[in-house]
Design a protein around this motif. Sequence first.
Motif, PDB file in Angstrom:
ATOM      1  N   TYR A  95       0.804  -1.222   0.000  1.00 40.08           N
ATOM      2  CA  TYR A  95       0.000   0.000   0.000  1.00 40.08           C
ATOM      3  C   TYR A  95       0.837   1.272   0.000  1.00 40.08           C
ATOM      4  O   TYR A  95       0.378   2.306  -0.464  1.00 40.08           O
ATOM      5  CB  TYR A  95      -0.916   0.027   1.231  1.00 40.08           C
ATOM      6  N   HIS A  96       2.022   1.241   0.541  1.00 34.80           N
ATOM      7  CA  HIS A  96       2.844   2.443   0.657  1.00 34.80           C
ATOM      8  C   HIS A  96       4.287   2.039   0.937  1.00 34.80           C
ATOM      9  O   HIS A  96       4.588   0.861   1.109  1.00 34.80           O
ATOM     10  CB  HIS A  96       2.327   3.341   1.786  1.00 34.80           C
ATOM     11  N   GLN A  97       5.155   3.027   0.986  1.00 35.77           N
ATOM     12  CA  GLN A  97       6.555   2.801   1.313  1.00 35.77           C
ATOM     13  C   GLN A  97       6.859   3.447   2.668  1.00 35.77           C
ATOM     14  O   GLN A  97       6.207   4.418   3.066  1.00 35.77           O
ATOM     15  CB  GLN A  97       7.468   3.385   0.238  1.00 35.77           C
ATOM     16  N   PRO A  98       7.862   2.929   3.386  1.00 40.74           N
ATOM     17  CA  PRO A  98       8.131   3.424   4.750  1.00 40.74           C
ATOM     18  C   PRO A  98       8.994   4.675   4.800  1.00 40.74           C
ATOM     19  O   PRO A  98       9.698   5.007   3.846  1.00 40.74           O
ATOM     20  CB  PRO A  98       8.868   2.237   5.392  1.00 40.74           C
ATOM     21  N   VAL A  99       8.920   5.342   5.946  1.00 36.04           N
ATOM     22  CA  VAL A  99       9.797   6.468   6.266  1.00 36.04           C
ATOM     23  C   VAL A  99      10.351   6.242   7.669  1.00 36.04           C
ATOM     24  O   VAL A  99       9.806   5.458   8.446  1.00 36.04           O
ATOM     25  CB  VAL A  99       9.070   7.828   6.202  1.00 36.04           C
ATOM     26  N   ALA A 100      11.436   6.928   7.983  1.00 36.76           N
ATOM     27  CA  ALA A 100      12.041   6.858   9.316  1.00 36.76           C
ATOM     28  C   ALA A 100      12.575   8.237   9.677  1.00 36.76           C
ATOM     29  O   ALA A 100      12.855   9.057   8.798  1.00 36.76           O
ATOM     30  CB  ALA A 100      13.153   5.816   9.355  1.00 36.76           C
ATOM     31  N   VAL A 101      12.729   8.491  10.960  1.00 41.72           N
ATOM     32  CA  VAL A 101      13.162   9.807  11.441  1.00 41.72           C
ATOM     33  C   VAL A 101      14.652  10.007  11.169  1.00 41.72           C
ATOM     34  O   VAL A 101      15.468   9.119  11.428  1.00 41.72           O
ATOM     35  CB  VAL A 101      12.883   9.952  12.950  1.00 41.72           C
ATOM     36  N   LEU A 102      14.994  11.180  10.647  1.00 40.35           N
ATOM     37  CA  LEU A 102      16.391  11.540  10.437  1.00 40.35           C
ATOM     38  C   LEU A 102      16.982  12.100  11.730  1.00 40.35           C
ATOM     39  O   LEU A 102      16.349  12.905  12.415  1.00 40.35           O
ATOM     40  CB  LEU A 102      16.521  12.590   9.336  1.00 40.35           C
ATOM     41  N   ALA A 103      18.195  11.664  12.046  1.00 39.05           N
ATOM     42  CA  ALA A 103      18.890  12.132  13.248  1.00 39.05           C
ATOM     43  C   ALA A 103      20.321  12.501  12.875  1.00 39.05           C
ATOM     44  O   ALA A 103      20.865  11.999  11.888  1.00 39.05           O
ATOM     45  CB  ALA A 103      18.887  11.044  14.318  1.00 39.05           C
ATOM     46  N   ALA A 104      20.917  13.380  13.655  1.00 38.14           N
ATOM     47  CA  ALA A 104      22.296  13.793  13.367  1.00 38.14           C
ATOM     48  C   ALA A 104      22.903  14.457  14.580  1.00 38.14           C
ATOM     49  O   ALA A 104      22.205  14.884  15.508  1.00 38.14           O
ATOM     50  CB  ALA A 104      22.332  14.747  12.174  1.00 38.14           C
ATOM     51  N   VAL A 105      24.218  14.542  14.557  1.00 38.14           N
ATOM     52  CA  VAL A 105      24.968  15.325  15.535  1.00 38.14           C
ATOM     53  C   VAL A 105      25.179  16.716  14.943  1.00 38.14           C
ATOM     54  O   VAL A 105      25.690  16.849  13.828  1.00 38.14           O
ATOM     55  CB  VAL A 105      26.326  14.669  15.841  1.00 38.14           C
ATOM     56  N   ASN A 106      24.737  17.742  15.641  1.00 39.30           N
ATOM     57  CA  ASN A 106      24.913  19.115  15.182  1.00 39.30           C
ATOM     58  C   ASN A 106      26.076  19.731  15.935  1.00 39.30           C
ATOM     59  O   ASN A 106      25.982  20.010  17.131  1.00 39.30           O
ATOM     60  CB  ASN A 106      23.638  19.929  15.405  1.00 39.30           C
ATOM     61  N   LYS A 107      27.172  19.948  15.228  1.00 42.67           N
ATOM     62  CA  LYS A 107      28.382  20.477  15.843  1.00 42.67           C
ATOM     63  C   LYS A 107      28.491  21.999  15.703  1.00 42.67           C
ATOM     64  O   LYS A 107      29.531  22.575  16.017  1.00 42.67           O
ATOM     65  CB  LYS A 107      29.607  19.810  15.227  1.00 42.67           C
ATOM     66  N   GLY A 108      27.430  22.640  15.216  1.00 43.24           N
ATOM     67  CA  GLY A 108      27.441  24.098  15.087  1.00 43.24           C
ATOM     68  C   GLY A 108      28.216  24.603  13.897  1.00 43.24           C
ATOM     69  O   GLY A 108      28.512  25.803  13.809  1.00 43.24           O
ATOM     70  N   GLU A 109      28.541  23.729  12.935  1.00 38.55           N
ATOM     71  CA  GLU A 109      29.343  24.138  11.785  1.00 38.55           C
ATOM     72  C   GLU A 109      28.586  25.080  10.856  1.00 38.55           C
ATOM     73  O   GLU A 109      29.191  25.824  10.085  1.00 38.55           O
ATOM     74  CB  GLU A 109      29.812  22.900  11.017  1.00 38.55           C
ATOM     75  N   ASN A 110      27.245  25.045  10.893  1.00 38.28           N
ATOM     76  CA  ASN A 110      26.451  25.908  10.020  1.00 38.28           C
ATOM     77  C   ASN A 110      26.095  27.242  10.667  1.00 38.28           C
ATOM     78  O   ASN A 110      25.401  28.052  10.059  1.00 38.28           O
ATOM     79  CB  ASN A 110      25.155  25.179   9.612  1.00 38.28           C
ATOM     80  N   PHE A 111      26.548  27.436  11.899  1.00 34.95           N
ATOM     81  CA  PHE A 111      26.300  28.697  12.585  1.00 34.95           C
ATOM     82  C   PHE A 111      27.425  29.667  12.221  1.00 34.95           C
ATOM     83  O   PHE A 111      28.581  29.469  12.599  1.00 34.95           O
ATOM     84  CB  PHE A 111      26.246  28.491  14.100  1.00 34.95           C
ATOM     85  N   ILE A 112      27.085  30.718  11.475  1.00 40.52           N
ATOM     86  CA  ILE A 112      28.090  31.683  11.001  1.00 40.52           C
ATOM     87  C   ILE A 112      28.224  32.803  12.022  1.00 40.52           C
ATOM     88  O   ILE A 112      27.258  33.531  12.305  1.00 40.52           O
ATOM     89  CB  ILE A 112      27.685  32.248   9.629  1.00 40.52           C
ATOM     90  N   GLU A 113      29.413  32.935  12.586  1.00 45.96           N
ATOM     91  CA  GLU A 113      29.651  33.930  13.628  1.00 45.96           C
ATOM     92  C   GLU A 113      29.713  35.348  13.063  1.00 45.96           C
ATOM     93  O   GLU A 113      29.152  36.279  13.636  1.00 45.96           O
ATOM     94  CB  GLU A 113      30.959  33.616  14.360  1.00 45.96           C
TER      95      GLU A 113
END
Length: 425
Positions: free
Chosen positions: A195-213
């Motif tokens: 009837y459908h295809q599955p999904v799952a929750v995405l998880a990650a470690v956020n090290k603050g690399e995308n935070f521009i000072e």
Amino acid sequence: MRRISTVVLLCTILFMLSSCYDARDINDAAYVLLIGIDRGISDKFRVTFKFPAFEAGGAQGEGVSGAESPGNEVNYKTLTIDAPSFNAALELANTSIPRTLNFMHAQFIVISEDIAKARLVGEFLAPIVRNSSIRYSTRLLIAKKSAAEFVELLEPFGGSDITRMCENLMKQAQETGLFADLTLYDLHDCMTSPYHQPVAVLAAVNKGENFIEKGPKWATNYNIPGEYYAGDVPRKKGSKIELLGLAVFNGDRMVGKLTGHESRLLAMAKGEFKKGTYTIPDPRRPEFNVDLEVREARQPDIKVRFEGGKPFVSLKLYLEGDVQSIQSGIYYETPEMLPVLEKAFEKFIKRELDKTIEKTQRLNCDVFHFGHTAVKHFATIQEWEAYDWNSHYKDAEIYTEVDFKIRRTGTMIYSSKIKYSGEDK
């Protein structure tokens, strides 16, 4: 007769006084809270277990990082081992610690993207779902990079222990809609669904690399809130781990991802959206924003028809919400102006929903569960399985419609313009 009665009574007393032959003391078990699964180096899989290390007498002990923790806190230990399967890892792990690993209180099973994309998820989960001590309701996550690193860095935050933190994290799925509360059952059983295809929750470690000072200050561009994958949010400090977005599977292979924003739209289409805050450009002054708290007004209306074997799907969403802020100060609260906001939000959601549906059709993965409505057009399950809905989803023509009504305007009856004097006018 008296002798027989005495014998029966004695046997009954002896039976009542007997203890459980297989009873185990709590100190004989290590209750695993987190399980991480990566591709191994010395063997096929690398399995990480994390469990509390209760110190006798509340003495200080070393945590995972080696730092000392106060006596009133629980320390946690991790054990990582390479093995050909989950059961093999369990057996080998029990040879190195003085306690038997127990999974009755397991909170998260964390699988790396590497495993998910290599079609190894089904193979590894096969022995897990047969393990009687692992609950089918255990949450399952897909880690952006290393599952072992995610397990290592998932630590108590804000005064809670790991168990409470995991439970509270999953509650945010209902509060924001930026990911879903999905379990081992949701992934494993949906892998075989017609009837459908599955999904799952995405998880990650956020090290603050995308935070521009440092850099140019923000101008008037508009970014859709939640349009990130786990680990990409520009933030600094806080908890090191992050749940955001969904992994899309075709069978047992991960083929794509949905952002947190797209995950909300998926929840709306499935009738699982509780509430969330949306920020959209002001329809009259786009350099300003309008904040709306949105919730589901009623279940979505889904219709499916077939013409020459081709599916046609119509989807209508029913939403309602409250005004939280109007930055421009425009008087939208009047009966004449409220429809302006409503139409702007309807247009925004329809555009984004159409883009998300097109994305899943390119992946040929019906994660919207349209198949549950399409099956009603088939007389027998054999006809339905012969049609193979999952293969035809990419060919479906899908039409969407959004109905949105504003119910409240917050605690303000009307917006007032800011008054200036002199040169600041």
